[in-house]
Design an enzyme around this catalytic site. Structure first.
Site, PDB file in Angstrom:
ATOM      1  N   ARG A 110      67.289 -72.151  51.114  1.00 17.44           N
ATOM      2  CA  ARG A 110      66.131 -72.994  50.724  1.00 17.44           C
ATOM      3  C   ARG A 110      64.834 -72.501  51.767  1.00 17.44           C
ATOM      4  NH1 ARG A 110      65.414 -79.246  49.970  1.00 17.44           N
ATOM      5  NH2 ARG A 110      66.457 -78.588  48.001  1.00 17.44           N
ATOM      6  N   HIS A 137      63.905 -73.730  41.097  1.00 17.95           N
ATOM      7  CA  HIS A 137      64.939 -74.454  41.905  1.00 17.95           C
ATOM      8  C   HIS A 137      66.362 -74.742  40.711  1.00 17.95           C
ATOM      9  CE1 HIS A 137      66.927 -77.321  44.338  1.00 17.95           C
ATOM     10  NE2 HIS A 137      66.316 -78.630  44.166  1.00 17.95           N
ATOM     11  N   GLN A 140      69.198 -77.077  40.769  1.00 13.27           N
ATOM     12  CA  GLN A 140      68.620 -78.447  40.073  1.00 13.27           C
ATOM     13  C   GLN A 140      68.514 -78.298  38.767  1.00 13.27           C
ATOM     14  OE1 GLN A 140      67.554 -81.345  41.966  1.00 13.27           O
ATOM     15  NE2 GLN A 140      67.949 -82.021  39.935  1.00 13.27           N
ATOM     16  N   ASP A 231      58.651 -85.054  38.706  1.00 18.22           N
ATOM     17  CA  ASP A 231      58.988 -84.766  40.100  1.00 18.22           C
ATOM     18  C   ASP A 231      57.834 -84.977  40.993  1.00 18.22           C
ATOM     19  OD1 ASP A 231      59.891 -83.584  42.396  1.00 18.22           O
ATOM     20  OD2 ASP A 231      59.306 -81.461  41.740  1.00 18.22           O
ATOM     21  N   CYS A 275      64.203 -85.030  39.931  1.00 19.93           N
ATOM     22  CA  CYS A 275      64.976 -84.382  40.913  1.00 19.93           C
ATOM     23  C   CYS A 275      65.514 -85.187  42.422  1.00 19.93           C
ATOM     24  CB  CYS A 275      64.683 -82.991  41.130  1.00 19.93           C
ATOM     25  SG  CYS A 275      62.976 -83.079  41.733  1.00 19.93           S
ATOM     26  N   ARG A 303      74.441 -82.204  40.727  1.00 23.39           N
ATOM     27  CA  ARG A 303      74.497 -81.151  41.553  1.00 23.39           C
ATOM     28  C   ARG A 303      75.601 -80.478  42.221  1.00 23.39           C
ATOM     29  NH1 ARG A 303      69.406 -80.401  44.065  1.00 23.39           N
ATOM     30  NH2 ARG A 303      70.557 -78.284  44.828  1.00 23.39           N
TER      31      ARG A 303
HETATM   32  N1   CP Z   1      66.753 -82.638  44.604  1.00 24.24           N
HETATM   33  C1   CP Z   1      66.789 -81.919  45.617  1.00 24.24           C
HETATM   34  O1   CP Z   1      66.972 -80.786  45.757  1.00 24.24           O
HETATM   35  O2   CP Z   1      67.003 -82.796  46.634  1.00 24.24           O
HETATM   36  P1   CP Z   1      66.797 -82.536  48.272  1.00 24.24           P
HETATM   37  O3   CP Z   1      65.668 -82.033  48.759  1.00 24.24           O
HETATM   38  O4   CP Z   1      67.341 -83.637  48.982  1.00 24.24           O
HETATM   39  O5   CP Z   1      68.055 -81.265  48.607  1.00 24.24           O
HETATM   40  N1  NVA Z   2      59.141 -80.069  44.037  1.00 23.37           N
HETATM   41  C1  NVA Z   2      59.979 -80.559  44.958  1.00 23.37           C
HETATM   42  C2  NVA Z   2      61.246 -80.588  44.740  1.00 23.37           C
HETATM   43  C3  NVA Z   2      61.953 -81.284  45.779  1.00 23.37           C
HETATM   44  C4  NVA Z   2      63.449 -81.111  45.514  1.00 23.37           C
HETATM   45  C5  NVA Z   2      59.523 -79.680  46.443  1.00 23.37           C
HETATM   46  O1  NVA Z   2      59.478 -78.339  46.447  1.00 23.37           O
HETATM   47  O2  NVA Z   2      59.355 -80.433  47.443  1.00 23.37           O
END
Ligand code: CP
Ligand code: NVA
Length: 319
Positions: A110, A137, A140, A231, A275, A303
């Site tokens: 990440r 993502h 997701q 989101d 998400c 997930r």
């Molecule tokens: N939806 C998602 O990726 O959640 P987290 O940021 O908690 O991993």
């Molecule tokens: N768009 C959000 C998604 C989190 C799962 C972010 O990048 O923070």
């Protein structure tokens, strides 16, 4: 830039969903459904395998669903917190990848910058999985379309409206929807549309699958959809833009009225999707996220199932 010999035998990565394509996503859904229905049959799929999870940003769902999923398949997951020192700061991304590939079978990361994933994937001989970047993502979107498949029965021709920021989550939904023949309506405030590069790639898939992608600033366009997705308006790393973003997104909150508009002319009320994490009563009201039409916790559960299927495909015997 340091030169390396081009990898020729590297297994597939998962950075944008393009590595899977429509057929790959459909077959992954079959595996995920089988794993969800009969978990005991798959418990040795990752026996003796280790994965590293590098996280530059916080996580609940991604971290826990990967850790539990790997354990259920008999593998071993290591969480490495990169919140304080970003990947590539202590040593080069190349050296990092070249060390990790000697120990682990897969790198799940990440990151703030998607280019770090490209670099990791270029140098590592092991598959790299995008656990969220600034651009995509994919895990997701896999869970989201798998959830829609469960609730609606099909993804082909399915009508999904995304309301909010044209961000990483929107980009992956657009890619997945384009590959799976969905009808996607993306509604954003002016200036927050998805990137043209993503739309251009998605259009190429849509031409083959029959998918339709509409991008608009008009919230009325969400009338008559199977599901409405939103989101956060301020993603991780965008805290300095908070005030400006909250002002720009006024009028794009998913509330009861918007859900009623989406459900117009439908047999069943439109599903609500997010998400998570959600900023309750900012991008979505409590009464919508807590309504019987909300499938947000199904998305979170799924997930794990789709990621188990993904790792089985990348590392195991394909499930
Ligand atoms: N939806 C998602 O990726 O959640 P987290 O940021 O908690 O991993
Ligand atoms: N768009 C959000 C998604 C989190 C799962 C972010 O990048 O923070």
């Amino acid at each position: 830039m340091t030169t390396v010999t081009q990898q020729t035998t590297k297994p597939t990565d998962l950075l944008t969903l393009e590595e899977l394509g429509g057929d790959g996503v459909r077959s992954l859904f079959e595996t995920a459904a089988a794993m969800k229905a009969n978990p005991a049959e798959f418990k040795g799929v990752l026996a003796g395998r280790s994965v590293i999870m590098l996280f530059e940003k916080p996580s609940l769902r991604t971290r826990i669903s990967f850790e539990v999923g790997v354990a259920r398949l008999g593998g071993h997951a290591i969480y490495y917190d990169h919140g304080a020192v970003k990947i590539g700061e202590r040593e080069s991304v190349k050296d990092y990848a070249k060390n990790l590939e000697r120990w682990v079978d897969c790198i799940i990361a990440r990151v703030f910058k998607h280019t770090i994933l490209d670099e990791l994937a270029y140098y590592a001989s092991k598959p790299v999985v995008n656990a969220l970047s600034d651009l995509h993502h994919p895990c997701q979107a896999l869970a989201d379309f798998f959830t829609l498949r469960e609730h609606v029965g099909t993804t082909d021709g399915l009508k999904l409206a995304y309301v909010g920021d044209g961000n990483n989550v929107a980009h992956s939904l657009i890619m997945a929807g384009a590959m799976l023949g969905a009808q996607l309506t993306v509604v954003t405030p002016p200036g927050f549309e998805p990137q043209f590069d993503v739309l251009r790639k998605a259009m190429a898939y849509a031409q083959k699958s029959g998918a339709k992608i509409t991008v608009t600033n008009d919230v009325e366009a969400i009338a008559g959809h199977d599901a409405v997705y939103t989101d956060v308006w301020v993603s991780m790393g965008q805290a300095s833009q908070q005030a400006f973003r909250l002002a720009a997104f006024q009028g794009y909150q998913v509330d009861r009225e918007l859900m009623a508009l989406a459900s117009k002319g439908r047999e069943k009320p439109a599903l609500f999707m997010h998400c998570l994490p959600a900023n309750r009563n900012i991008e979505v009201t409590d009464d919508v996220i807590d309504s019987p039409s909300s499938v947000v916790y199904d998305q979170a559960e799924n997930r794990m199932h789709v990621q188990m299927a993904l790792l089985a495909r990348l590392l195991g015997d394909g499930g």
